[in-house]
Design an enzyme around this catalytic site. Structure first.
Site, short mmCIF file in Angstrom:
data_model
loop_
_atom_site.label_atom_id
_atom_site.label_comp_id
_atom_site.label_asym_id
_atom_site.label_seq_id
_atom_site.Cartn_x
_atom_site.Cartn_y
_atom_site.Cartn_z
N HIS A 126 0.82 -1.22 0.00
CA HIS A 126 0.00 0.00 0.00
C HIS A 126 0.86 1.28 0.00
O HIS A 126 0.30 2.38 -0.07
CB HIS A 126 -0.94 0.03 1.21
CG HIS A 126 -1.94 -1.08 1.21
ND1 HIS A 126 -2.79 -1.34 0.15
CD2 HIS A 126 -2.23 -2.03 2.15
CE1 HIS A 126 -3.55 -2.39 0.44
NE2 HIS A 126 -3.22 -2.83 1.64
N ASP A 163 -2.85 -10.72 -2.12
CA ASP A 163 -3.40 -10.19 -0.87
C ASP A 163 -4.88 -9.83 -1.10
O ASP A 163 -5.27 -9.50 -2.22
CB ASP A 163 -2.61 -8.93 -0.50
CG ASP A 163 -2.91 -8.41 0.90
OD1 ASP A 163 -2.11 -8.69 1.81
OD2 ASP A 163 -3.93 -7.72 1.08
N HIS A 165 -6.40 -7.31 -0.27
CA HIS A 165 -6.50 -5.88 -0.62
C HIS A 165 -5.71 -5.60 -1.90
O HIS A 165 -4.65 -6.19 -2.10
CB HIS A 165 -5.93 -5.02 0.51
CG HIS A 165 -6.56 -5.28 1.84
ND1 HIS A 165 -5.96 -6.08 2.79
CD2 HIS A 165 -7.74 -4.86 2.36
CE1 HIS A 165 -6.75 -6.14 3.87
NE2 HIS A 165 -7.83 -5.41 3.63
ZN LIG Z 1 -4.11 -7.03 2.89
#
Ligand SMILES: [Zn+2]
Length: 309
Positions: A126, A163, A165
Site C-alpha cells: 500500500h 493479498d 486488498h
Molecule cells: Zn491485505
C-alpha cells in the site's frame, strides 16, 4: 544455493500498539510454522540488510524518504494515517523490509538460489511513490523490482499480488513502466477502494466480490493472469504474498483456504519455470490471524520449495 529465507529481529520492534492487527507476533507465527513443518531445513537463512537511500529512491520520491525519516519519533508514536503509525523502531524495520527484497533479488539473480521468501514487516504494497498508508511505509516489492531492472539490467519483471486488498501502492509506482507486468487479485469494495480501473496497460487487475471462495479466484488466475504472464515472459517474478483472504481472517471476506494459496503458488511456480528458470522473490504482505497466516504461509513456501507433491 538453497532457497533463501530472509528476516531480521529489527522487524519485530516496529509496533503500532497492542491492539493493532499488523503486530510483531505475525513474523514469529510464520517462522514457527516453517520450522515445525521442517521447511526451514531446506532454506538458507539470511539477515535482511538496510535498504540504502539510493535503492529506495528507485521506487519512492527522495523528498518522501527524507520526510519519513524526519517524522521518525525519538519516543512515543507518530500517526501517519488513521491505521498506520511509527514508533522509534519503525523506520529501521521499514529499511530492513525493503532491504530484504533487494537481497532476495541479488541472491536469486546471482547466486542461483531459485526462490526467496522474505518474512518481514512492515508490509509494503500500500506504500505509494509519495505516501505511506495501510500499515505500509516503503513498497518492498517495488524497491526489489526496480533493483532487478535498474541494477541487474533485467528487461521484464512480473509482480503478482494475491493479498485480499489491492496493491494500490505497487500500482501507483509501477503503472506505465513497460518493463513490469503487475497482476493483482483482490476483494472488491474493500480498502483501498481502487483497482477496478487499471492505471496502465501493464496492469491486470481482477476484483472479486466478497464471499467468492476458491473457484472464481482460480478461474481468474487461469483466464486473466496466466495468459498475460506467458505473453510477457518475465525474467523474474515477485509475489506480494498476503494471506488475509483466508476464511479465518476477518480482514477480508474472500473465503480462501490454505489449498488456494498452495494452488495459486503452484501456478506462479509453473510460469517461473517456463520463462525464468523458476526465479521467484516472495515478500510477506497481509495476514492477521496468527493460525491461518502461519498455515497459509507454510503452504505457500512449501510449493516455492517444490515440496508440494
Ligand atoms: Zn491485505
Amino acid at each position: 544455493m538453497l532457497p533463501v529465507y530472509i528476516s531480521h529481529p529489527d522487524c519485530l520492534k516496529h509496533s503500532m500498539g497492542d491492539q493493532h492487527p499488523e503486530c510483531p507476533e505475525r513474523l514469529g507465527a510464520v517462522n514457527d510454522m516453517l520450522l515445525i513443518k521442517g521447511l526451514l531445513d531446506f532454506m538458507q537463512p539470511m539477515d535482511a540488510p538496510l535498504a540504502t537511500e539510493k535503492q529506495l529512491a528507485q521506487a519512492h520520491a527522495s523528498l518522501y524518504i527524507h520526510e519519513l525519516a524526519a517524522q521518525s519519533p525519538k519516543e512515543g508514536t507518530v500517526q501517519v494515517d488513521p491505521d498506520t503509525s511509527m514508533n522509534p523502531y519503525t523506520y529501521q524495520a521499514a529499511l530492513r523490509a525493503a532491504g530484504a527484497a533487494v537481497l532476495a533479488t541479488d541472491v536469486v539473480l546471482t547466486k542461483g538460489a531459485g526462490t526467496a521468501f522474505c518474512n518481514v514487516r512492515p508490509p509494503g504494497h500500500h506504500a505509494e511513490y509519495n505516501a505511506a498508508g495501510g500499515f505500509c511505509f516503503f513498497n518492498n516489492v517495488a524497491v526489489g523490482i526496480r533493483h532487478a531492472l535498474n541494477v541487474h539490467g533485467l528487461e521484464r519483471v512480473a509482480l503478482v499480488d494475491f493479498d485480499v486488498h489491492h496493491g494500490n501502492g505497487s500500482e501507483d509506482i509501477l503503472h506505465d513502466d513497460e518493463r513490469v507486468l503487475m497482476c493483482s487479485i483482490f476483494e472488491d469494495k474493500l480498502y483501498p477502494f481502487c483497482g477496478n480501473v487499471p492505471r496502465g496497460p501493464n496492469m491486470v487487475n481482477v476484483a472479486l466480490p466478497a464471499r467468492s471462495g476458491s473457484e472464481p479466484l482460480r478461474q481468474a488466475v487461469l483466464e486473466k493472469w496466466i495468459p498475460a504472464l506467458d505473453q510477457f515472459r518475465p525474467q523474474l517474478i515477485f509475489i506480494s504474498a498476503g494471506f488475509d483472504g483466508h476464511r479465518d481472517d476477518d480482514m477480508g471476506n474472500l473465503g480462501l483456504v490454505e489449498a488456494d494459496y498452495a494452488w495459486i503458488t503452484k501456478q506462479i511456480v509453473a510460469v517461473a519455470q517456463r520463462h525464468c528458470q523458476g526465479r521467484i522473490v516472495s515478500c510477506l504482505e497481509g495476514g492477521y490471524v496468527m493460525s491461518s497466516l502461519a498455515r497459509s504461509a507454510a503452504a505457500h513456501v512449501k510449493v516455492l520449495l517444490g515440496m508440494d507433491d
